[in-house]
Motif scaffolding. Structure first.
Motif, PDB file in Angstrom:
ATOM      1  N   ALA A  13      68.071 -53.505  -3.761  1.00 13.74           N
ATOM      2  CA  ALA A  13      67.026 -54.657  -3.364  1.00 13.74           C
ATOM      3  C   ALA A  13      66.849 -55.978  -4.621  1.00 13.74           C
ATOM      4  O   ALA A  13      67.908 -55.612  -5.053  1.00 13.74           O
ATOM      5  N   GLY A  14      67.079 -57.650  -4.183  1.00 16.50           N
ATOM      6  CA  GLY A  14      67.474 -58.249  -4.855  1.00 16.50           C
ATOM      7  C   GLY A  14      68.562 -59.156  -4.626  1.00 16.50           C
ATOM      8  O   GLY A  14      68.779 -58.564  -3.676  1.00 16.50           O
ATOM      9  N   GLY A  15      69.185 -58.672  -6.312  1.00 19.55           N
ATOM     10  CA  GLY A  15      70.130 -59.778  -5.920  1.00 19.55           C
ATOM     11  C   GLY A  15      70.553 -60.852  -4.859  1.00 19.55           C
ATOM     12  O   GLY A  15      69.209 -61.569  -4.772  1.00 19.55           O
ATOM     13  N   ASP A  16      71.558 -61.145  -3.888  1.00 19.20           N
ATOM     14  CA  ASP A  16      71.866 -62.216  -3.407  1.00 19.20           C
ATOM     15  C   ASP A  16      71.629 -61.496  -1.915  1.00 19.20           C
ATOM     16  O   ASP A  16      71.962 -60.601  -1.116  1.00 19.20           O
ATOM     17  N   ALA A  17      70.077 -61.938  -1.172  1.00 20.20           N
ATOM     18  CA  ALA A  17      69.443 -61.026  -0.742  1.00 20.20           C
ATOM     19  C   ALA A  17      70.083 -61.381   1.216  1.00 20.20           C
ATOM     20  O   ALA A  17      70.407 -60.724   1.456  1.00 20.20           O
ATOM     21  N   GLY A  18      70.971 -62.442   0.713  1.00 17.86           N
ATOM     22  CA  GLY A  18      71.622 -63.106   2.282  1.00 17.86           C
ATOM     23  C   GLY A  18      72.642 -61.817   2.394  1.00 17.86           C
ATOM     24  O   GLY A  18      73.313 -61.658   3.383  1.00 17.86           O
ATOM     25  N   LYS A  19      73.741 -61.777   1.213  1.00 18.58           N
ATOM     26  CA  LYS A  19      74.492 -60.809   1.149  1.00 18.58           C
ATOM     27  C   LYS A  19      74.201 -58.594   1.562  1.00 18.58           C
ATOM     28  O   LYS A  19      75.152 -58.482   1.921  1.00 18.58           O
ATOM     29  N   SER A  20      72.900 -59.044   0.759  1.00 17.40           N
ATOM     30  CA  SER A  20      71.892 -57.658   0.362  1.00 17.40           C
ATOM     31  C   SER A  20      71.874 -56.854   2.295  1.00 17.40           C
ATOM     32  O   SER A  20      72.050 -55.949   3.118  1.00 17.40           O
ATOM     33  N   SER A  21      70.915 -58.013   2.282  1.00 16.19           N
ATOM     34  CA  SER A  21      70.271 -57.561   3.527  1.00 16.19           C
ATOM     35  C   SER A  21      71.695 -56.932   5.184  1.00 16.19           C
ATOM     36  O   SER A  21      71.005 -56.564   5.571  1.00 16.19           O
ATOM     37  N   ARG A  22      72.569 -57.791   5.415  1.00 15.71           N
ATOM     38  CA  ARG A  22      73.858 -56.807   6.755  1.00 15.71           C
ATOM     39  C   ARG A  22      73.741 -55.509   6.219  1.00 15.71           C
ATOM     40  O   ARG A  22      74.010 -55.369   7.260  1.00 15.71           O
ATOM     41  N   VAL A  23      74.318 -55.330   4.759  1.00 16.67           N
ATOM     42  CA  VAL A  23      74.694 -54.294   4.438  1.00 16.67           C
ATOM     43  C   VAL A  23      73.974 -53.170   3.990  1.00 16.67           C
ATOM     44  O   VAL A  23      74.077 -52.128   3.850  1.00 16.67           O
ATOM     45  N   ILE A  24      72.734 -53.698   4.022  1.00 12.53           N
ATOM     46  CA  ILE A  24      71.770 -52.112   3.049  1.00 12.53           C
ATOM     47  C   ILE A  24      71.558 -50.942   4.297  1.00 12.53           C
ATOM     48  O   ILE A  24      71.362 -49.830   3.492  1.00 12.53           O
ATOM     49  N   SER A  25      71.450 -51.432   5.281  1.00 12.96           N
ATOM     50  CA  SER A  25      71.260 -50.245   6.003  1.00 12.96           C
ATOM     51  C   SER A  25      72.426 -48.794   6.529  1.00 12.96           C
ATOM     52  O   SER A  25      72.600 -47.974   6.042  1.00 12.96           O
ATOM     53  N   ASN A  26      73.010 -49.962   6.466  1.00  8.75           N
ATOM     54  CA  ASN A  26      75.338 -48.900   5.974  1.00  8.75           C
ATOM     55  C   ASN A  26      75.277 -48.286   5.566  1.00  8.75           C
ATOM     56  O   ASN A  26      75.393 -47.342   5.163  1.00  8.75           O
ATOM     57  N   LEU A  27      74.224 -48.493   3.858  1.00  9.59           N
ATOM     58  CA  LEU A  27      74.566 -47.621   2.683  1.00  9.59           C
ATOM     59  C   LEU A  27      74.193 -46.958   2.996  1.00  9.59           C
ATOM     60  O   LEU A  27      74.298 -46.005   2.365  1.00  9.59           O
ATOM     61  N   GLN A  28      72.660 -46.922   3.087  1.00  8.25           N
ATOM     62  CA  GLN A  28      71.252 -46.043   3.405  1.00  8.25           C
ATOM     63  C   GLN A  28      71.449 -44.978   3.828  1.00  8.25           C
ATOM     64  O   GLN A  28      71.409 -44.351   3.397  1.00  8.25           O
ATOM     65  N   VAL A  29      72.321 -45.405   5.464  1.00  2.99           N
ATOM     66  CA  VAL A  29      72.343 -44.455   6.292  1.00  2.99           C
ATOM     67  C   VAL A  29      73.760 -43.470   5.666  1.00  2.99           C
ATOM     68  O   VAL A  29      73.889 -41.841   5.275  1.00  2.99           O
ATOM     69  N   LEU A  30      75.153 -43.687   4.669  1.00  6.21           N
ATOM     70  CA  LEU A  30      75.387 -43.371   4.077  1.00  6.21           C
ATOM     71  C   LEU A  30      75.169 -42.709   2.979  1.00  6.21           C
ATOM     72  O   LEU A  30      75.545 -41.632   2.641  1.00  6.21           O
ATOM     73  N   ARG A  31      74.170 -42.935   2.279  1.00  5.20           N
ATOM     74  CA  ARG A  31      73.471 -42.560   1.216  1.00  5.20           C
ATOM     75  C   ARG A  31      73.056 -41.394   1.633  1.00  5.20           C
ATOM     76  O   ARG A  31      72.915 -39.911   1.212  1.00  5.20           O
ATOM     77  N   ALA A  32      72.141 -41.102   2.838  1.00  5.70           N
ATOM     78  CA  ALA A  32      71.700 -40.282   3.820  1.00  5.70           C
ATOM     79  C   ALA A  32      72.833 -38.679   4.347  1.00  5.70           C
ATOM     80  O   ALA A  32      72.645 -37.442   4.097  1.00  5.70           O
ATOM     81  N   LEU A  33      74.322 -39.365   4.371  1.00  9.29           N
ATOM     82  CA  LEU A  33      74.966 -38.742   5.121  1.00  9.29           C
ATOM     83  C   LEU A  33      75.719 -38.154   3.532  1.00  9.29           C
ATOM     84  O   LEU A  33      75.620 -36.993   3.956  1.00  9.29           O
ATOM     85  N   ALA A  34      75.627 -38.888   3.045  1.00 10.02           N
ATOM     86  CA  ALA A  34      76.589 -37.913   1.590  1.00 10.02           C
ATOM     87  C   ALA A  34      75.355 -37.108   0.953  1.00 10.02           C
ATOM     88  O   ALA A  34      76.090 -35.957   0.648  1.00 10.02           O
ATOM     89  N   ALA A  35      74.321 -36.728   0.971  1.00 13.08           N
ATOM     90  CA  ALA A  35      73.528 -36.563   0.194  1.00 13.08           C
ATOM     91  C   ALA A  35      73.159 -34.844   1.264  1.00 13.08           C
ATOM     92  O   ALA A  35      73.176 -34.172   0.563  1.00 13.08           O
ATOM     93  N   SER A  36      73.309 -35.347   2.388  1.00 15.46           N
ATOM     94  CA  SER A  36      72.888 -34.028   3.563  1.00 15.46           C
ATOM     95  C   SER A  36      73.621 -33.124   3.133  1.00 15.46           C
ATOM     96  O   SER A  36      74.130 -31.752   3.787  1.00 15.46           O
ATOM     97  N   SER A  37      74.880 -33.845   3.757  1.00 14.97           N
ATOM     98  CA  SER A  37      76.874 -33.003   3.696  1.00 14.97           C
ATOM     99  C   SER A  37      76.143 -31.995   2.190  1.00 14.97           C
ATOM    100  O   SER A  37      76.787 -30.637   2.138  1.00 14.97           O
ATOM    101  N   VAL A  38      75.633 -32.303   0.764  1.00 13.19           N
ATOM    102  CA  VAL A  38      75.415 -31.701  -0.310  1.00 13.19           C
ATOM    103  C   VAL A  38      74.577 -30.882   0.031  1.00 13.19           C
ATOM    104  O   VAL A  38      74.723 -29.828  -0.167  1.00 13.19           O
ATOM    105  N   VAL A  39      73.478 -30.745   0.543  1.00 13.99           N
ATOM    106  CA  VAL A  39      72.632 -29.745   0.563  1.00 13.99           C
ATOM    107  C   VAL A  39      72.903 -28.627   1.784  1.00 13.99           C
ATOM    108  O   VAL A  39      72.788 -27.040   1.528  1.00 13.99           O
ATOM    109  N   VAL A  40      73.654 -29.344   2.724  1.00 12.67           N
ATOM    110  CA  VAL A  40      74.466 -27.948   3.585  1.00 12.67           C
ATOM    111  C   VAL A  40      75.326 -27.519   3.425  1.00 12.67           C
ATOM    112  O   VAL A  40      75.415 -26.224   3.235  1.00 12.67           O
ATOM    113  N   ALA A  41      76.531 -27.675   1.924  1.00 10.06           N
ATOM    114  CA  ALA A  41      77.164 -26.573   1.763  1.00 10.06           C
ATOM    115  C   ALA A  41      76.531 -26.126   0.755  1.00 10.06           C
ATOM    116  O   ALA A  41      76.470 -24.795   0.556  1.00 10.06           O
TER     117      ALA A  41
END
Length: 388
Positions: A13-41
């Motif tokens: 959140a915060g920072g350059d809102a214009g740049k962050s808003s475009r990428v935030i959903s992608n990175l959050q989903v990627l975080r979910a994928l990363a954490a879930s892979s560790v859980v499954v392992a």
């Protein structure tokens, strides 16, 4: 290993809102994928014990590198730190403000769960795979100092916190880089981290902390730093190039026997580079379409720090319950699915009712410590940014 987490979960959140808003959903989903892979392992690892009791063949996960989620977390951390703190390079007091924010984000939940584990060890030590170390090991665990645990294992009391030991090292280096203008700061940050990795590779130090901190895996943070610079340059790609990069990045989830050993290809190359491609594609590619799956992915990404740190507290009791009440009646793959779903639900609740209130409380305190003394001083962009 936060990383951590990852590398371990965080919010942008915060920072350059214009740049962050475009990428935030992608990175959050990627975080979910990363954490879930560790859980499954780890859920698959628990089936090794269940297989004996159930008389079934254990799930063989040798083909999959599900720990790849940690590599993604490390690259994400380098990306987010650079992107959100870019405006603070060269500003007075920036290193202290940055480090206080990072501590407020990472420390509270980690200390809380470490304390819960210590309490559980005192009540039911049989639940632990490795006994709790002595007082010095416990103290080192709280303060993110690598310390030996068991035989040839450098892990804190809460074993997953090994990734946070790397995170804190990176935060210290990044905070020092903030003293300088951004180009010079990134240059010297790169020199420092590459030099450390070279020391670890050439000298192979035996001292525990030095051996841990000079692992070439620290270069994965640096990959994220440069991905952030590419993102901030304004480069964007379409859906097909992004999917192509993601497809190559997926190779990080698969073990190739010919190149998988450290003496052939070290982790920062065999896993770090695919992770960097993943993050780069998520950052400069088009935003994910809105939909229920994406919404849930963003929510789980928001709770990924809670998911990463707390899932062993769920999987181990779930294994005991499964062994007692289910036994050999259901396939072990169903245990993995149940474990992943249960830990995700628990993490969402933990994030909402514990992590966020606790973090907000500590952040209020650290902001007062890091606030400039001059009355009415403006807060730096990104001051409320959270990541790990």
């Amino acid at each position: 290993m936060d990383s951590h987490q990852n590398a371990p979960g965080s919010r942008i959140a915060g920072g350059d809102a214009g740049k962050s808003s475009r990428v935030i959903s992608n990175l959050q989903v990627l975080r979910a994928l990363a954490a879930s892979s560790v859980v499954v392992a780890h859920a698959m690892h628990e089936t090794a014990s269940l297989s004996d009791a159930a008389g079934r063949v254990p799930i063989d996960g040798a083909t999959w590198n599900l720990g790849f989620g940690v590599d993604i977390f490390f690259v994400l951390s380098g990306f987010i730190m650079t992107h959100t703190a870019a405006a603070e390079f060269g500003k007075g007091g920036a290193p202290l403000r940055f480090f206080l924010r990072r501590c407020a984000r990472v420390v509270p939940l980690y200390w809380l769960l470490t304390s819960v584990l210590l309490l559980g060890a005192a009540i039911a030590p049989s639940l632990l795979n490795v006994p709790i170390g002595d007082a010095s090991h416990v103290l080192a665990s709280y303060f993110f100092i690598p310390s030996g645990r068991g035989i040839d294992e450098i892990r804190p009391v809460l074993a997953l916190g090994w990734t946070l030991n790397y995170e804190m090292l990176f935060y210290v280096f990044f905070g020092l880089a903030l003293i300088l203008p951004i180009r010079l700061g990134i240059f010297w940050l790169s020199v420092l981290m590459v030099s450390l990795a070279l020391i670890g590779n050439v000298v192979s130090p035996q001292q525990v902390q030095l051996a841990f901190w000079t692992s070439p895996i620290i270069l994965e943070f640096l990959f994220g730093v440069y991905v952030a610079l590419i993102f901030r340059s304004g480069l964007r790609i379409g859906i097909w190039p992004a999917l192509g990069m993601m497809a190559i990045g997926l190779l990080g989830f698969v073990r190739f026997s010919a190149i998988w050993e450290d003496d052939v290809l070290p982790q920062f190359l065999r896993s770090g580079l695919p992770a960097a491609l993943f993050v780069l594609a998520a950052a400069i590619g088009p935003a994910l379409p809105s939909g229920r799956i994406v919404v849930w992915g963003i929510a789980l990404g928001d709770a990924s720090y809670s998911l990463y740190l707390s899932h062993p507290f769920i999987l181990r009791p779930l294994r005991a319950i499964w062994e007692k009440f289910v036994g050999d009646q259901l396939p072990l793959g169903l245990f993995v699915a149940c474990g992943a779903i249960t830990t995700a639900i628990f993490a969402l609740a933990l994030c909402r009712f514990v992590e966020k209130p606790l973090t907000a409380f500590v952040q209020g305190f650290t902001r007062r410590l890091g606030r400039p003394k001059a009355a009415g001083a403006a807060r730096a962009p990104g001051a409320d940014t959270e990541s790990a």
